[in-house]
Enzyme design. Structure first.
Site, PDB file in Angstrom:
ATOM      1  N   ASP A  37      63.923  36.320 -25.080  1.00  0.00           N
ATOM      2  CA  ASP A  37      64.568  35.023 -25.313  1.00  0.00           C
ATOM      3  C   ASP A  37      64.631  34.303 -23.967  1.00  0.00           C
ATOM      4  O   ASP A  37      63.801  34.547 -23.108  1.00  0.00           O
ATOM      5  CB  ASP A  37      65.958  35.233 -25.951  1.00  0.00           C
ATOM      6  N   HIS A  60      61.551  32.927 -22.964  1.00  0.00           N
ATOM      7  CA  HIS A  60      61.535  31.543 -23.465  1.00  0.00           C
ATOM      8  C   HIS A  60      61.864  30.532 -22.376  1.00  0.00           C
ATOM      9  O   HIS A  60      62.135  29.372 -22.674  1.00  0.00           O
ATOM     10  CB  HIS A  60      62.510  31.402 -24.638  1.00  0.00           C
TER      11      HIS A  60
END
Length: 211
Positions: A37, A60
């Site tokens: 993430d 991310h």
């Protein structure tokens, strides 16, 4: 935080490396973060945040947001991200807000001296975040984004659109500045995409700005 190393598989869900919200004066230095993430996620109420010399990937990217989940929400301000590298990440430097009403904001943000390597969305503002299209009645974000500077950002995009500024039509992004940006896609000129974004450019900017 200094010299922190955070590791999780790139396929592991919801594994933010470091999350900062409702905090003032946090500094993150000389750290290496690879997760499934955000490497660093910056939530409502984060102020005077300094992030320097951070290597991110997989993951991310470094994300401000998501903001605007709540109708009454503290803003994010005075954030500096400098001398960072992103390698094979989904995003580079991202600002993300829910497509629904909110009192929140993001302002006085600086992204400086950044190298992207094969990043899907190197520079992105996404104000239309709405997972499963649930709870976004008018699909308009109330988050006010202003005074965001992208300075000395170089490298390669994994997609054709290297700069995507998708802002709120109710509260367009303003005072966005691109300065000395060079992002390419497969050794060719990349593209920029803007919606409801206003600002200026300085120095050499590639892809050519849509501001």
């Amino acid at each position: 935080m200094q010299g922190v190393r955070v590791t999780a598989p790139g396929t592991s869900p919801n594994t933010d490396g470091i999350h900062v919200s409702l905090s003032t004066g946090v500094t993150i230095l000389s750290s290496k973060i690879g997760t499934g993430d955000d490497c660093v996620s910056i939530g409502p109420g984060a102020k005077n945040l300094w992030i320097e010399n951070v290597a991110c990937g997989p993951g991310h990217g470094i994300s401000i947001g998501s903001l605007g989940k709540e109708a009454q929400e503290d803003g994010v301000q005075n954030v500096t991200v400098k001398t960072a590298t992103f390698t094979g990440t989904q995003n580079g430097v991202r600002i993300k807000s829910w497509a629904r009403p909110s009192t929140g904001f993001a302002r006085n943000i600086l992204f400086q001296h950044i190298v992207m390597t094969n990043v899907q969305n190197p520079i992105i503002i996404d104000q239309n975040y709405c997972p499963n299209n649930n709870g976004c009645p008018n699909k308009e974000s109330g988050i006010k984004i202003s005074d965001v500077t992208y300075q000395d950002i170089h490298g390669t995009s994994a997609t054709k659109v290297a700069v995507k500024l998708d802002c709120s039509s109710t509260y367009p992004c303003k005072q966005i500045k691109l300065e000395n940006v060079k992002l390419t896609y497969r050794n060719q000129v990349a593209q920029a995409s803007c919606a409801n974004a206003k600002g200026t450019t300085a120095g050499s900017v590639q892809p050519s700005s849509c501001l």
